[in-house]
Motif scaffolding. Sequence first.
Motif, mmCIF file in Angstrom:
data_model
loop_
_atom_site.group_PDB
_atom_site.id
_atom_site.type_symbol
_atom_site.label_atom_id
_atom_site.label_comp_id
_atom_site.label_asym_id
_atom_site.label_seq_id
_atom_site.Cartn_x
_atom_site.Cartn_y
_atom_site.Cartn_z
ATOM 1 N N ASN A 131 16.412 -1.583 -49.924
ATOM 2 C CA ASN A 131 16.608 -0.694 -48.785
ATOM 3 C C ASN A 131 15.817 0.599 -48.875
ATOM 4 N N ASP A 132 15.652 1.142 -50.084
ATOM 5 C CA ASP A 132 14.850 2.362 -50.227
ATOM 6 C C ASP A 132 13.406 2.109 -49.790
ATOM 7 N N GLU A 133 12.853 0.979 -50.224
ATOM 8 C CA GLU A 133 11.481 0.640 -49.840
ATOM 9 C C GLU A 133 11.391 0.344 -48.345
ATOM 10 N N ALA A 134 12.392 -0.338 -47.817
ATOM 11 C CA ALA A 134 12.408 -0.632 -46.385
ATOM 12 C C ALA A 134 12.434 0.663 -45.585
ATOM 13 N N LEU A 135 13.200 1.620 -46.039
ATOM 14 C CA LEU A 135 13.282 2.906 -45.350
ATOM 15 C C LEU A 135 11.908 3.574 -45.301
ATOM 16 N N GLU A 136 11.205 3.556 -46.417
ATOM 17 C CA GLU A 136 9.847 4.120 -46.453
ATOM 18 C C GLU A 136 8.926 3.385 -45.485
ATOM 19 N N ASP A 137 9.028 2.063 -45.463
ATOM 20 C CA ASP A 137 8.182 1.273 -44.564
ATOM 21 C C ASP A 137 8.486 1.586 -43.109
ATOM 22 N N PHE A 138 9.766 1.718 -42.760
ATOM 23 C CA PHE A 138 10.113 2.016 -41.373
ATOM 24 C C PHE A 138 9.749 3.448 -41.006
ATOM 25 N N ASP A 139 9.805 4.373 -41.972
ATOM 26 C CA ASP A 139 9.322 5.735 -41.711
ATOM 27 C C ASP A 139 7.849 5.679 -41.311
ATOM 28 N N ALA A 140 7.072 4.913 -42.079
ATOM 29 C CA ALA A 140 5.642 4.781 -41.786
ATOM 30 C C ALA A 140 5.415 4.093 -40.438
ATOM 31 N N ALA A 141 6.185 3.057 -40.153
ATOM 32 C CA ALA A 141 6.045 2.354 -38.877
ATOM 33 C C ALA A 141 6.336 3.285 -37.707
ATOM 34 N N LEU A 142 7.318 4.149 -37.875
ATOM 35 C CA LEU A 142 7.675 5.065 -36.784
ATOM 36 C C LEU A 142 6.639 6.158 -36.588
ATOM 37 N N ILE A 143 5.932 6.504 -37.647
ATOM 38 C CA ILE A 143 4.826 7.459 -37.488
ATOM 39 C C ILE A 143 3.733 6.822 -36.636
ATOM 40 N N LEU A 144 3.467 5.536 -36.901
ATOM 41 C CA LEU A 144 2.427 4.823 -36.165
ATOM 42 C C LEU A 144 2.862 4.425 -34.753
ATOM 43 N N SER A 145 4.147 4.137 -34.601
ATOM 44 C CA SER A 145 4.646 3.650 -33.315
ATOM 45 C C SER A 145 6.026 4.238 -33.017
ATOM 46 N N PRO A 146 6.067 5.514 -32.639
ATOM 47 C CA PRO A 146 7.365 6.173 -32.432
ATOM 48 C C PRO A 146 8.160 5.641 -31.237
ATOM 49 N N ASN A 147 7.538 4.850 -30.392
ATOM 50 C CA ASN A 147 8.232 4.304 -29.230
ATOM 51 C C ASN A 147 8.714 2.878 -29.448
ATOM 52 N N SER A 148 8.740 2.436 -30.687
ATOM 53 C CA SER A 148 9.201 1.083 -31.003
ATOM 54 C C SER A 148 10.709 1.088 -31.231
ATOM 55 N N ALA A 149 11.446 0.598 -30.242
ATOM 56 C CA ALA A 149 12.903 0.546 -30.367
ATOM 57 C C ALA A 149 13.313 -0.307 -31.563
ATOM 58 N N GLU A 150 12.578 -1.377 -31.809
ATOM 59 C CA GLU A 150 12.935 -2.255 -32.927
ATOM 60 C C GLU A 150 12.727 -1.561 -34.268
ATOM 61 N N ALA A 151 11.695 -0.745 -34.407
ATOM 62 C CA ALA A 151 11.491 -0.002 -35.655
ATOM 63 C C ALA A 151 12.636 0.983 -35.890
ATOM 64 N N TRP A 152 13.094 1.644 -34.820
ATOM 65 C CA TRP A 152 14.245 2.542 -34.947
ATOM 66 C C TRP A 152 15.485 1.757 -35.358
ATOM 67 N N HIS A 153 15.665 0.575 -34.761
ATOM 68 C CA HIS A 153 16.818 -0.260 -35.095
ATOM 69 C C HIS A 153 16.761 -0.715 -36.554
ATOM 70 N N GLN A 154 15.603 -1.154 -36.990
ATOM 71 C CA GLN A 154 15.465 -1.621 -38.369
ATOM 72 C C GLN A 154 15.704 -0.476 -39.369
ATOM 73 N N ARG A 155 15.177 0.702 -39.054
ATOM 74 C CA ARG A 155 15.416 1.828 -39.960
ATOM 75 C C ARG A 155 16.899 2.184 -39.983
ATOM 76 N N ALA A 156 17.564 2.074 -38.838
ATOM 77 C CA ALA A 156 19.010 2.319 -38.791
ATOM 78 C C ALA A 156 19.734 1.345 -39.716
#
Length: 110
Positions: free
Chosen positions: A6-31
């Motif tokens: 989960n720690d690594e996943a959190l880092e990956d989703f942080d990076a994904a949200l920087i690249l695509s802040p309008n991705s609802a699925e990235a926000w959901h996955q980070r949640a």
Amino acid sequence: LASRTNDEALEDFDAALILSPNSAEAWHQRAQAYAALGDAPAAARDLQEALRLEPRHFGALLTLSMLQEERGDARAALRSMEAALALHPKLRGGAERLRDLRRKAEGDAT
């Protein structure tokens, strides 16, 4: 996230949200990563953002329902589950979960 790192996943989703802040699925996955790490307030904030971007995101509604149930708010969990089922009525296990939440919300569950 699937491998429970989960720690690594959190880092990956942080990076994904920087690249695509309008991705609802990235926000959901980070949640989901935050929830797995025990940070319910951060998970709730991310779910709120996912639902702002995509109000019909039934996965975010399901995750929100689970968080609400965990914090003891059966009525809110029931409302979120009802909203998810309105979007995806044939969700596997949905009817059973709805019935259980209804019992909890009405005070019949132990």
